[in-house]
Design an enzyme around this catalytic site. Structure first.
Site, PDB file in Angstrom:
ATOM      1  N   GLY A  15       0.823  -1.201   0.000  1.00  4.54           N
ATOM      2  CA  GLY A  15       0.000   0.000   0.000  1.00  4.54           C
ATOM      3  C   GLY A  15       0.857   1.251   0.000  1.00  4.54           C
ATOM      4  O   GLY A  15       1.885   1.314   0.672  1.00  4.54           O
ATOM      5  N   ARG A  76       0.624  -5.234  -5.991  1.00  4.90           N
ATOM      6  CA  ARG A  76       0.741  -6.510  -5.299  1.00  4.90           C
ATOM      7  C   ARG A  76       1.281  -7.520  -6.310  1.00  4.90           C
ATOM      8  O   ARG A  76       0.924  -7.491  -7.483  1.00  4.90           O
ATOM      9  CB  ARG A  76      -0.626  -6.980  -4.791  1.00  4.90           C
ATOM     10  CG  ARG A  76      -1.387  -5.925  -3.979  1.00  4.90           C
ATOM     11  CD  ARG A  76      -0.819  -5.707  -2.612  1.00  4.90           C
ATOM     12  NE  ARG A  76      -1.618  -4.764  -1.826  1.00  4.90           N
ATOM     13  CZ  ARG A  76      -1.324  -4.378  -0.603  1.00  4.90           C
ATOM     14  NH1 ARG A  76      -0.245  -4.853  -0.009  1.00  4.90           N
ATOM     15  NH2 ARG A  76      -2.098  -3.509   0.035  1.00  4.90           N
ATOM     16  N   ASP A 107       5.372  -5.226   6.065  1.00  6.33           N
ATOM     17  CA  ASP A 107       5.955  -6.524   6.389  1.00  6.33           C
ATOM     18  C   ASP A 107       5.938  -7.487   5.205  1.00  6.33           C
ATOM     19  O   ASP A 107       6.888  -8.248   5.004  1.00  6.33           O
ATOM     20  CB  ASP A 107       5.268  -7.151   7.607  1.00  6.33           C
ATOM     21  CG  ASP A 107       3.753  -7.263   7.449  1.00  6.33           C
ATOM     22  OD1 ASP A 107       3.221  -6.838   6.405  1.00  6.33           O
ATOM     23  OD2 ASP A 107       3.112  -7.775   8.377  1.00  6.33           O
ATOM     24  N   THR A 129       4.169   2.385   5.802  1.00  5.10           N
ATOM     25  CA  THR A 129       2.776   1.956   5.861  1.00  5.10           C
ATOM     26  C   THR A 129       2.026   2.862   6.827  1.00  5.10           C
ATOM     27  O   THR A 129       2.549   3.188   7.902  1.00  5.10           O
ATOM     28  CB  THR A 129       2.629   0.496   6.327  1.00  5.10           C
ATOM     29  OG1 THR A 129       1.250   0.224   6.656  1.00  5.10           O
ATOM     30  CG2 THR A 129       3.486   0.186   7.538  1.00  5.10           C
ATOM     31  N   ASP A 131      -0.355   2.092   8.624  1.00  7.61           N
ATOM     32  CA  ASP A 131      -0.890   1.341   9.759  1.00  7.61           C
ATOM     33  C   ASP A 131       0.003   1.402  10.995  1.00  7.61           C
ATOM     34  O   ASP A 131      -0.459   1.106  12.098  1.00  7.61           O
ATOM     35  CB  ASP A 131      -1.090  -0.123   9.368  1.00  7.61           C
ATOM     36  CG  ASP A 131      -2.032  -0.287   8.189  1.00  7.61           C
ATOM     37  OD1 ASP A 131      -2.939   0.555   8.036  1.00  7.61           O
ATOM     38  OD2 ASP A 131      -1.872  -1.250   7.422  1.00  7.61           O
ATOM     39  N   ASP A 133       2.261  -0.686  11.899  1.00  9.25           N
ATOM     40  CA  ASP A 133       2.154  -2.022  12.486  1.00  9.25           C
ATOM     41  C   ASP A 133       3.415  -2.853  12.254  1.00  9.25           C
ATOM     42  O   ASP A 133       3.354  -4.092  12.230  1.00  9.25           O
ATOM     43  CB  ASP A 133       0.936  -2.753  11.922  1.00  9.25           C
ATOM     44  CG  ASP A 133       0.983  -2.936  10.412  1.00  9.25           C
ATOM     45  OD1 ASP A 133       1.884  -2.349   9.769  1.00  9.25           O
ATOM     46  OD2 ASP A 133       0.116  -3.650   9.867  1.00  9.25           O
ATOM     47  N   ARG A 175      -5.713  -2.162   9.459  1.00  9.83           N
ATOM     48  CA  ARG A 175      -5.686  -3.636   9.484  1.00  9.83           C
ATOM     49  C   ARG A 175      -6.010  -4.113  10.904  1.00  9.83           C
ATOM     50  O   ARG A 175      -7.038  -3.753  11.449  1.00  9.83           O
ATOM     51  CB  ARG A 175      -4.352  -4.174   8.979  1.00  9.83           C
ATOM     52  CG  ARG A 175      -4.101  -3.885   7.507  1.00  9.83           C
ATOM     53  CD  ARG A 175      -3.023  -4.752   6.911  1.00  9.83           C
ATOM     54  NE  ARG A 175      -1.724  -4.548   7.531  1.00  9.83           N
ATOM     55  CZ  ARG A 175      -0.622  -5.187   7.164  1.00  9.83           C
ATOM     56  NH1 ARG A 175      -0.669  -6.078   6.188  1.00  9.83           N
ATOM     57  NH2 ARG A 175       0.532  -4.934   7.752  1.00  9.83           N
TER      58      ARG A 175
END
Length: 323
Positions: A15, A76, A107, A129, A131, A133, A175
């Site tokens: 992303g 992707r 990741d 990212t 996120d 995360d 997420r």
């Protein structure tokens, strides 16, 4: 691929996140400053597999430092998950005599990088990212901008919520990580914040809405992290329990776009520069990390360690302030 670094590839994968362009710019310009040849790889691993590489110059990255998205594009790649795809990617790097690869992403992007590291490619990962995360770093590129985007959107939503005496359920990205919801919720004064890391009680949230209504509060904002589930379902449940009208807003990919915040632009530039310096220092299979307001290099495997837990102190404070 032993010996002195001469040619570096850089790609963005997964992303997109605000600040990726600032990181690309830093890799290109620091690399050129040190006499290296830099190749931009378009469309992430998918582009690498299909040979979409182009040598970059100083002018290639002009005026992109505060541009959102990624000028290298991203995609992707299911093929990269296969041994055949990994072999093709490696062969493309060999074909152009590229000594090392800088991968900007999350990741999943790092896992792809490690398959190339296993074939002898020197790898540096840059965590990008929204996120936030990724284990091993306090912040990832794009997170601060995404939080600010949510706060700005909620500020606008609150205006109409107040005008119509309604409860708005706002779903945000992340997420299975509730960091965006938590920090944006605290910043904008949301009445309730639902995150996947902490169990929630819809009856208690409904009772909070009722208590607010009894003291004259005519509107509320509830932030729901996407890892919790559908904001539409939460809205239906709360309407059934409280009797109040609810409206749903899913911010979605709006959170990925826009110019990076100053913090994201600075972190991205520092990480891009650190990535090149790490390669010049003969490091490999490493990642850049933002720790205690400093960008450092650490093992790429740290990205798969135990992720920093959600800040429970901030979560509890948000609840205390929204009584």
């Amino acid at each position: 691929m032993a010996g002195e670094i001469q040619r570096i590839g850089v790609l963005t994968s997964g992303g997109d996140a605000p600040g990726m362009n600032a990181a690309v710019r830093a890799v290109v310009r620091k690399g050129i400053f040190h006499g290296l040849t830099i190749f931009g790889i378009h469309r992430g691993y998918e582009g690498l597999i299909h040979g979409e590489l182009q040598e970059m110059s100083i002018g290639s990255v002009a005026d992109i430092v505060l541009r959102g998205g990624t000028v290298l594009k991203t995609a992707r790649s299911e093929e990269m998950k296969t041994p055949a795809g990994q072999k093709k990617a490696f062969e493309q790097l060999q074909k152009r005599q590229i000594d090392a690869l800088v991968v900007i992403g999350g990741d999943g992007s790092f896992r792809g990088a490690q398959t190339l590291a296993a074939q002898g490619v020197r790898i540096i990962g840059i965590p990008g990212t929204i996120d936030n995360d990724i284990a091993g770093t306090d912040l990832t590129i794009g997170f601060d901008t995404a939080v600010n985007t949510v706060v700005d959107a909620v500020s606008k939503i609150r205006d109409t919520a107040s005008s119509h005496d309604r409860t708005f359920i706002v779903e945000v990205m992340g997420r299975n990580c509730g960091n965006i919801a938590l920090q944006a919720g605290l910043a904008c004064g949301a009445e309730s914040i639902l995150v996947p890391e902490i169990p929630y009680d819809l009856d208690e949230i409904s009772n909070k809405l009722k208590r607010g209504h009894q003291r004259g509060k005519n509107h509320s904002i509830i932030l729901v992290s996407e890892g919790v589930g559908s904001a539409f379902k939460v809205g239906e449940e709360l309407r059934a329990r409280s009797g109040f009208e609810t409206r749903i807003t899913v911010l979605g990919h709006l959170q990925r776009g826009g110019n990076p915040s100053a913090l994201d632009a600075v972190i991205a530039a520092a990480m891009g520069g650190k990535a090149v310096q790490s390669l010049l220092d003969q490091e490999t299979n490493r990642m850049t990390a933002y720790i205690n307001q400093t960008v450092i290099s650490r093992p790429l495997d740290d990205a798969y360690g135990t992720r920093r837990p959600l800040n429970r102190e901030l979560y509890d404070l948000a609840n205390e302030l929204s009584i």
